[in-house]
Motif scaffolding. Structure first.
Motif, short mmCIF file in Angstrom:
data_model
loop_
_atom_site.label_atom_id
_atom_site.label_comp_id
_atom_site.label_asym_id
_atom_site.label_seq_id
_atom_site.Cartn_x
_atom_site.Cartn_y
_atom_site.Cartn_z
N ILE A 333 0.86 -1.18 0.00
CA ILE A 333 0.00 0.00 0.00
C ILE A 333 0.89 1.23 0.00
O ILE A 333 1.55 1.54 1.00
CB ILE A 333 -0.94 0.02 1.22
N ARG A 363 -8.14 1.28 -5.74
CA ARG A 363 -7.21 2.23 -6.34
C ARG A 363 -7.98 3.49 -6.71
O ARG A 363 -8.96 3.45 -7.44
CB ARG A 363 -6.54 1.64 -7.58
N ASP A 368 -3.18 3.74 -4.12
CA ASP A 368 -3.90 2.63 -3.49
C ASP A 368 -4.48 3.11 -2.16
O ASP A 368 -3.86 3.89 -1.43
CB ASP A 368 -2.94 1.46 -3.22
N ASP A 429 -9.26 -7.49 -2.69
CA ASP A 429 -8.40 -6.57 -3.45
C ASP A 429 -9.10 -6.21 -4.75
O ASP A 429 -9.19 -7.03 -5.68
CB ASP A 429 -7.05 -7.24 -3.72
N ARG A 431 -8.22 -3.72 -6.74
CA ARG A 431 -7.38 -2.98 -7.67
C ARG A 431 -7.36 -3.65 -9.03
O ARG A 431 -7.40 -4.88 -9.12
CB ARG A 431 -5.94 -2.90 -7.12
#
Length: 435
Positions: A333, A363, A368, A429, A431
């Motif tokens: 991060i 993101r 992030d 996650d 992202r």
């Protein structure tokens, strides 16, 4: 109490002599029978005859989980399929599973190692072992089952799920030892409270928990809520299953790796360099007795450190520190390395919250962001806004102080985070994947 005194207390010199002999036999076997290893060794310019000392192990190439997937299903087997009496596969969520095969001798050795492990944890003949690990392709259920039977205990093959029935069986059958994931044990305690079951009325004395990283704070939470000793067991399906290593109940200070069957190393996960004892890095394991699918320098991705210092229990086998996470579960991060278990240790030290949390990674533009969602106690959730805000600020500050990463904290109502009957899903996650 020690299950197999002849091997568990071998003097260090004798243990390492046995390891070398078995390593040399294993290297010769895989070179002769597994095309993957023959090609890999040849590319590195290594022949079995080059392995003359244990230090020569570091000259051999690593084996990765991807190598197992690329060899799916039987490409790494070192014996004909007719000599394989059982096949397990990993519970991976992406790609093909990793497949492992066991010869009859492998099953015997596995059973022996789980028996050692359970006795080290304080179990013995006469115990009633409530086995809530999953049965099936996952190695946990059957691995624990065979070892429990070997020591003469009575085994209840509950498997996972049906939590209310699990509690009823514990009450009615007089279970004394619980085996499951640590997160599921806390869920059992939660449901027991909902059902007005007094945990202290159960006969449980020991829990043997594994299959996911868990912190010392979580151990304290489990021991308090279930009124038991919580013992950490280690295993992974690629290497064996449960029983690769375990804490002894005398010390609860590191997990003994059964070194007459495995050679552990700690490496720098970025460079592959072997690190000295006591330094933290990635655990690498070489199997030295497996027939079905021997593995050379398998990168577990588990982060820990190794010590060969004597243990008060009398066992001479090296110990690994309880896992702090996995190198492939590590979150980066804004340049800071973060393991879920590190955040867990912060959360479990704070009053007013429940032991259930999730980490949401997003993101925002090029940055992030990390959001920590954590359940609060019912009485805390009903408190004034300023109380909740103060709790949120404390969590954010403590995480920042310990890890150096700024996060958002979202306090959620009790029982709003999904429970797991196996491994808890701690990280989401979101992202975008790099192309």
């Amino acid at each position: 109490m020690i299950w197999n005194n002849d091997f568990e207390t071998l003097p260090r010199e004798a243990l390492e002599s046995l390891q070398l002999k078995r390593l040399q036999q294993t290297v010769e076997k895989v070179y002769a029978t597994v095309p993957f290893y023959r090609k890999s060794f040849d590319q590195w310019g290594i022949k079995p005859a080059h392995i003359k000392t244990l230090d020569d192990l570091r000259r051999l190439p690593f084996t990765l989980k991807q190598d197992m997937r690329d060899s799916y299903p039987y490409g790494l087997f070192a014996v004909p399929l007719e000599q394989i009496v059982r096949i397990h596969a990993s519970s991976g969520t992406t790609g093909k599973p990793t497949v492992v095969g066991y010869s009859r001798r492998d099953i015997e050795n596995w059973t022996e190692m789980v028996a050692r492990s359970f006795v080290a944890a304080g179990a013995h003949q006469g115990d009633i072992i409530h086995n809530a690990y999953g049965y099936g392709l996952f190695t946990g259920g059957l691995g624990a089952h065979y070892g429990a039977e070997r020591i003469g205990a009575s085994v209840i093959p509950m498997s996972g799920g049906n939590t209310k029935k699990q509690l009823m069986i514990m009450q009615d059958f007089g279970s004394t030892v619980l085996t499951c994931t640590p997160s599921y044990s806390l869920y059992l305690a939660e449901v027991a409270a909902e059902e007005k079951i007094d945990i202290r009325s159960l006969k449980l004395k020991v829990g043997i928990f594994g299959a996911e990283p868990w912190s010392e704070k979580m151990r304290q939470e489990i021991e308090t809520k279930l009124n038991i000793k919580a013992i950490d067991i280690y295993g992974l399906s690629e290497i064996l299953g449960p029983g690769v290593g375990i804490e002894c109940i005398e010390a609860q200070n590191g997990l003994h790796i059964w070194e007459d069957h495995f050679i552990p190393e700690i490496i720098n996960p970025d460079t592959g360099e072997v690190l000295p004892d006591g330094e933290k890095g990635e655990l690498v394991i070489t199997t030295i007795t497996k027939e079905g699918i021997p593995l050379i320098r398998y990168r577990t991705r588990d982060i820990t450190r190794l010590t060969k210092e004597p243990c008060i229990c009398g066992r001479t086998h090296a110990r690994i520190e309880r896992l702090s996470g996995r190198s492939d579960d590590m979150l980066i991060i804004r340049g800071v390395n973060v393991f879920p278990s590190q955040i867990e240790s912060v959360l479990f030290a704070i009053d007013g919250i429940e032991p259930h949390y999730q980490l949401i990674v997003e993101r925002d533009g090029k940055l992030d962001t990390l959001e920590v969602q954590v359940e609060v106690h019912e009485h805390t959730f009903s408190d004034e806004v300023k109380v909740l805000q103060g709790l949120s600020n404390k969590i954010r500050k403590d995480i920042k102080d310990l890890l150096g990463v700024t996060c958002n904290v979202r306090l959620v109502e009790p029982k709003s985070i999904a429970r797991s009957e196996g491994k808890a899903r701690r990280v989401i996650d979101n992202r975008p994947k790099e192309s």
